[in-house]
Write a protein that holds these residues in place. Structure first.
Motif, short mmCIF file in Angstrom:
data_model
loop_
_atom_site.label_atom_id
_atom_site.label_comp_id
_atom_site.label_asym_id
_atom_site.label_seq_id
_atom_site.Cartn_x
_atom_site.Cartn_y
_atom_site.Cartn_z
N UNK A 175 -2.63 -3.88 -6.89
CA UNK A 175 -1.87 -4.26 -8.08
C UNK A 175 -0.37 -4.19 -7.81
N UNK A 176 0.04 -3.16 -7.03
CA UNK A 176 1.45 -3.03 -6.68
C UNK A 176 1.90 -4.19 -5.79
N UNK A 177 1.02 -4.58 -4.82
CA UNK A 177 1.35 -5.69 -3.94
C UNK A 177 1.47 -6.99 -4.71
N UNK A 178 0.58 -7.17 -5.68
CA UNK A 178 0.62 -8.40 -6.48
C UNK A 178 1.91 -8.49 -7.28
N UNK A 179 2.27 -7.36 -7.90
CA UNK A 179 3.51 -7.34 -8.67
C UNK A 179 4.73 -7.57 -7.77
N UNK A 188 8.03 -4.34 -0.51
CA UNK A 188 7.11 -3.56 -1.33
C UNK A 188 5.66 -3.99 -1.08
N UNK A 189 5.47 -5.26 -0.75
CA UNK A 189 4.13 -5.74 -0.40
C UNK A 189 3.65 -5.03 0.86
#
Length: 217
Positions: A175-179, A188-189
């Motif tokens: 979810x963090x990578x998608x955002x 951040x990915x």
């Protein structure tokens, strides 16, 4: 099929405790006890023969005759040792069958103690190992058996919780990578991907450290 083959088939054929009847276990118990008694008599007979030969050799004046008698004694002793090893093997299987019989007859109690589900899921070969570990001075102890299984069940529950935590951690990283992708933050990915690698590596190291030793039988 020999008795040993029957016992091995009973335990190693991939069966579970619910697929074996009390009568089947009792029949195996009787067969083993009968074989034990027969072998015991044979060992006693061989020991008697050795004693008689020793007495004969003691009274022999000829050195050559004494050597011949000594060789016979050695042969008989070798046969007696082989049969004694068979007796030990039968005794081991008898303890296993007796333990399985007690487990079968006490499944309701094991269900109340919250370990019945563990017992029903275990292959007989694995269950037999736990019976051996719960046997003290030749007697199967149900209390020790349930303690062992309780520890096993607790370990299984802990592993399940840890696995769920790992999955949640990986999902969170996704979810963090998608955002981060949507926001154009490539660093951040990569950080999210690195977090997944860290979770998986940590899980692998934990599993390797917690791997149990082979049970002593």
């Amino acid at each position: 099929m020999s008795l040993l083959d029957r016992i091995k088939s009973l335990i190693d054929r991939g069966n579970r405790i619910e697929n074996i009847t009390v009568d089947e276990l009792k029949r195996e118990q009787i067969r083993i006890e009968q074989m034990e008694r027969r072998l015991g008599r044979e060992v006693d007979d061989l020991d008697t023969q050795k004693q008689k030969l020793f007495a004969e050799g003691t009274n022999e004046a000829s050195q050559r005759r004494r050597v011949m008698v000594a060789r016979k004694i050695k042969q008989l002793d070798s046969r007696a040792r082989a049969k004694a090893q068979q007796l030990a093997l039968f005794n081991k299987h008898l303890r296993i069958v007796d333990g399985l019989l007690q487990i079968k007859e006490n499944m309701a109690l094991l269900d109340e103690l919250k370990v019945g589900s563990v017992v029903s899921k275990m292959p007989l070969s694995e269950l037999s190992e736990y019976v051996e570990r719960a046997t003290v001075e030749g007697q199967f102890e149900m209390e020790k058996f349930t303690t062992l299984l309780g520890a096993l069940e607790g370990a299984m529950d802990t592993a399940e919780v840890e696995e769920d935590a790992d999955v949640l951690g990986i999902v969170e990283a996704m979810e963090q990578a998608r955002a981060a992708e949507e926001a154009g933050r490539s660093e951040d990915v990569e950080a999210a991907r690195a977090r997944v690698d860290h979770i998986l590596r940590e899980r692998g190291e934990t599993s390797a450290a917690a791997e149990p030793d082979e049970p002593d039988l």
